[in-house]
Scaffold this active site. Structure first.
Site, mmCIF file in Angstrom:
data_model
loop_
_atom_site.group_PDB
_atom_site.id
_atom_site.type_symbol
_atom_site.label_atom_id
_atom_site.label_comp_id
_atom_site.label_asym_id
_atom_site.label_seq_id
_atom_site.Cartn_x
_atom_site.Cartn_y
_atom_site.Cartn_z
ATOM 1 N N GLU A 48 0.911 -1.148 0.027
ATOM 2 C CA GLU A 48 -0.049 -0.075 0.009
ATOM 3 C C GLU A 48 0.898 1.073 0.039
ATOM 4 O O GLU A 48 1.955 1.123 0.658
ATOM 5 C CB GLU A 48 -0.734 -0.114 1.318
ATOM 6 C CG GLU A 48 -1.774 1.387 1.267
ATOM 7 C CD GLU A 48 -2.982 1.349 2.260
ATOM 8 O OE1 GLU A 48 -2.835 0.313 3.255
ATOM 9 O OE2 GLU A 48 -3.679 2.023 2.310
ATOM 10 N N CYS A 246 -6.601 0.832 2.986
ATOM 11 C CA CYS A 246 -7.649 1.776 2.966
ATOM 12 C C CYS A 246 -7.511 2.811 1.647
ATOM 13 O O CYS A 246 -8.521 3.517 1.281
ATOM 14 C CB CYS A 246 -7.588 2.722 4.128
ATOM 15 S SG CYS A 246 -7.942 1.870 5.588
ATOM 16 N N ASN A 377 -12.042 -3.132 0.498
ATOM 17 C CA ASN A 377 -10.985 -3.362 1.238
ATOM 18 C C ASN A 377 -11.492 -3.905 2.761
ATOM 19 O O ASN A 377 -12.235 -4.915 2.820
ATOM 20 C CB ASN A 377 -10.058 -2.165 1.347
ATOM 21 C CG ASN A 377 -8.776 -2.471 2.590
ATOM 22 O OD1 ASN A 377 -8.372 -3.575 2.567
ATOM 23 N ND2 ASN A 377 -8.843 -1.308 3.362
ATOM 24 N N GLU A 378 -11.665 -2.788 3.648
ATOM 25 C CA GLU A 378 -12.180 -3.078 5.057
ATOM 26 C C GLU A 378 -13.662 -2.522 5.111
ATOM 27 O O GLU A 378 -13.950 -1.741 5.687
ATOM 28 C CB GLU A 378 -11.366 -2.575 6.184
ATOM 29 C CG GLU A 378 -9.967 -3.458 6.395
ATOM 30 C CD GLU A 378 -9.242 -2.868 7.482
ATOM 31 O OE1 GLU A 378 -9.379 -1.682 8.049
ATOM 32 O OE2 GLU A 378 -8.576 -3.765 8.160
HETATM 33 O O1 AHR Z 1 -2.243 -1.553 6.929
HETATM 34 C C1 AHR Z 1 -2.622 -0.396 7.104
HETATM 35 C C2 AHR Z 1 -4.202 -0.264 7.231
HETATM 36 O O2 AHR Z 1 -4.612 -1.261 7.874
HETATM 37 C C3 AHR Z 1 -4.804 -0.445 5.990
HETATM 38 O O3 AHR Z 1 -4.813 0.391 4.915
HETATM 39 C C4 AHR Z 1 -6.045 -0.894 6.153
HETATM 40 O O4 AHR Z 1 -6.597 -1.996 5.447
HETATM 41 C C5 AHR Z 1 -6.007 -1.497 7.616
HETATM 42 O O5 AHR Z 1 -6.870 -0.767 8.455
#
Ligand code: AHR
Length: 664
Positions: A48, A246, A377-378
């Site tokens: 990321e 994220c 994602n989440e």
């Molecule tokens: O890894 C950091 C963050 O943790 C990521 O962006 C997210 O998916 C999770 O909350």
């Protein structure tokens, strides 16, 4: 209540670490009855653009804000003028509808000489410059007539010039031109700057001012930082998940990651603020933007380079639910779904297809062989499930062979997780993505998490995990030997359940020491160096000693998951024909072990022992001591049908033994 919870946690940790030095512990491996296939994808990486992972990180561009598109157009730049003349340097915008990167700099000079007029770029917390290395400087410009010369200089913190050249723009007219020049650095500097001073008279427009080292990964011009990518390649990862995290979701929908805007000529890739720029008030990073010089084509290429399956994650029409939680209305979700379908065509389509042609035009006629795609994602809640159903129908309808990765939210337990887990299994989800950022003791206590998961149906992607030495998002989190050892213990549980868990990745991956937002991270870098943490070496050992078939390893007919402070997994490498045994001792004493090798196979009398060990659970690796905790290799004697060994305190050991060919 909280007090009791604390007491209970402490008790569990202590009991895990109780010593048991006197007795020999007997384990048995069933060497000729494989339980499950270990997928080639099992151990992968999660990338990321956080902690300056992309811009300022693997993307080797040294100039920050090269196209003047940051919210403050001159952020990262300093103008020096002697004497001051109003309007000598101005920021203008190209005229047109929806231009991706409209701004440029206009420079007007009149008989300028050294010391009159210069612009200086500070880089990403400085620029890492290496003595003797060649650098590629380039820019886009236009000028009505010739007359302005550009003096390009690298400056160290003592204000000395450590490399220079002269660029004379030779084209004139109203069109933009690109010009480049290569020059060598004459000294090393961790935090250099790039100065351009102007000589002569005239007006010149400048854009895309860029400086790249030539020692990029695979020596690709405008490529990636080789030392950082090498650390990834060394892990031999089974997959690479990108671009997050994220960042996929964005703080609102406009800020979400849109892959189509990250391909094609780099000057046409529209810059966006990085969501980590403003996420944490305690770690502001006002100069964090995404130029997308590193975009989806480059991610696919990277996956191919390092032999990892590409695993892109795309927006499901929901912005980060911790931020705006903005939703694309269900009846307007089609463009998001179309992005997913087009991405599959971009990766796999014939070169005669619309998106396959773009891949071909970018230099990759062969398909990238995309097999998996994450939707969201989440994300969580009924809104997620509704949107996911639309994606699932469209993707499976057109590309039934593509496996979809589905979110189970932010946590590995609780009402949110439970309801998603039930609903996703009902939807026949291919993969359920579970995330755990938890204390080391959670990892020890949950090494048996998957022992009772159903063997059929949805498979697990342990998509983001890392032991937190303090607590999630605390700035005090460190990559200690304790965090790594507890992850190693937990990972034996993933490997012991290869029938259920098919992908796993530590997160986040990279962090720049001067520009991070989130800790701990797998690999730390500055402008010149990068090192693997204790956790990195655990990941690397698992990934490079994975094997193809899971074997049972038992203690008194029970899986080895914490009894006597031990954790274990075993497998067969079918290519090298080796038995692989992984053993984690989380206690402070040496453990004497006897492993009986049951079954019809015979083994060589000597094997290989790879070990990570340290007596200090708080120990970390660092720039000064990057290999303090790293694998040490030695030989180990093997009996005819057993292994007798002593496991050092606080150690993670891997034993590899050749299987002897049967006599004819
Ligand atoms: O890894 C950091 C963050 O943790 C990521 O962006 C997210 O998916 C999770 O909350």
């Amino acid at each position: 209540m909280r007090f009791f919870k604390h007491l209970l946690t402490s008790f569990l940790i202590v009991s895990c670490f109780v010593s048991n030095a006197q007795n020999k512990i007997v384990l048995s491996v069933q060497t000729d009855k494989p339980i499950a296939d270990i997928q080639p994808t099992m151990w992968g990486i999660f990338f990321e653009d956080i902690n300056m992972g992309a811009d300022g990180g693997i993307y080797a561009e040294l100039v920050k804000n090269r196209s003047f598109e940051f919210i403050k157009p001159l952020m990262g730049w300093k103008i020096d003028q002697q004497p001051f003349k109003e309007g000598a340097i101005t920021v203008l915008a190209k005229q047109g509808v929806n231009l991706p990167n409209p701004r440029f700099l206009q420079v007007k000079t009149n008989n300028a000489i050294k010391g009159n007029l210069s612009i200086t770029n500070e880089g990403f917390r400085g620029m890492g410059i290496k003595n003797g290395l060649a650098y590629d400087f380039s820019l886009h410009y236009r000028q009505p007539k010739t007359g302005v010369k550009l003096h390009i200089e690298l400056i160290n913190t003592a204000k000395e010039i450590i490399g220079s050249t002269i660029l004379i723009p030779n084209e004139t007219g109203t069109e933009w031109h690109k010009q480049a020049i290569r020059f060598k650095a004459t000294a090393t500097a961790l935090k250099a700057q790039l100065r351009i001073w102007f000589e002569g008279s005239g007006t010149i427009d400048l854009d895309m001012i860029s400086l790249f080292p030539t020692d990029t990964w695979k020596n690709r011009p405008g490529g990636m930082r080789a030392d950082m990518i090498q650390l990834l390649a060394d892990m031999k990862p089974g997959f690479i998940r990108f671009p997050g995290g994220c960042i996929v979701e964005g703080f609102d929908l406009a800020n979400r990651y849109q892959w189509k805007k990250t391909i094609g000529p780099i000057e046409e890739r529209e810059l966006k603020i990085n969501r980590w720029n403003i996420e944490f008030a305690h770690r502001p990073t006002p100069d964090y933007f995404q130029t997308f010089g590193l975009g989806f084509f480059e991610y696919f290429q990277l996956a191919e380079d390092i032999g990892a399956e590409p695993l892109p994650i795309i927006s499901c029409g929901m912005a980060c639910q911790f931020n705006s939680a903005e939703l694309a209305p269900l009846d307007q979700i089609d463009p998001f779904v179309q992005d997913a379908l087009d991405l599959i065509e971009f990766a796999n389509g014939k070169i005669t297809s619309k998106w396959g042609k773009i891949r071909n035009d970018m230099g990759h006629p062969a398909p990238f062989n995309l097999k998996m795609l994450g939707v969201g994602n989440e994300n969580w809640g009924p809104q997620y499930l509704e949107r996911l159903a639309v994606f699932q129908k469209a993707i499976k309808g057109k590309y039934p062979q593509i496996k979809i990765v589905n979110s189970s939210g932010t946590d590995p337990d609780g009402a949110r997780f439970d309801s998603l887990n039930v609903a996703l299994r009902k939807m026949n989800a291919d993969f359920i993505d579970e995330h755990y950022y938890r204390k080391p003791e959670w990892f020890l206590q949950n090494a048996n998490r998957y022992d009772h998961y159903p063997r059929n149906g949805s498979k697990i992607f342990a998509g983001e995990y890392a032991a937190q030495s303090d607590k999630t998002v605390s700035v005090n989190n460190k990559n200690t030997w304790l965090t790594a050892l507890s992850e190693a213990a937990f990972m034996t549980g993933l490997e012991r359940n290869a029938a259920v868990v098919q992908l796993a990745s530590y997160a986040p991956l990279f962090a720049h020491i001067d520009a991070w937002q989130w800790s701990p991270d797998l690999i730390w870098v500055n402008n010149l160096q990068s090192y693997g943490t204790t956790d990195y070496y655990v990941q690397k050992l698992f990934a490079t000693n994975k094997g193809h078939k899971e074997l049972s390893i038992m203690q008194n007919n029970a899986v080895v998951s914490g009894q006597d402070s031990l954790f274990a997994a075993a497998s067969i490498d079918e290519i090298t024909q080796e038995l692989i045994v992984k053993l984690v001792n989380v206690s402070n004493v040496k453990k004497s072990i006897n492993i009986s090798l049951d079954g019809s196979k015979s083994f060589a009398s000597q094997g290989k022992l790879l070990q990570l060990q340290n007596d200090n659970l708080q120990q970390t690796n660092s720039f000064e001591q990057p290999f303090l905790i790293s694998p040490k290799e030695s030989a180990i004697e093997i009996g005819t049908k057993n292994i007798d060994c002593a496991l050092s305190p606080y150690s993670f050991s891997i034993i590899r033994i050749k299987i002897l060919a049967k006599k004819q």
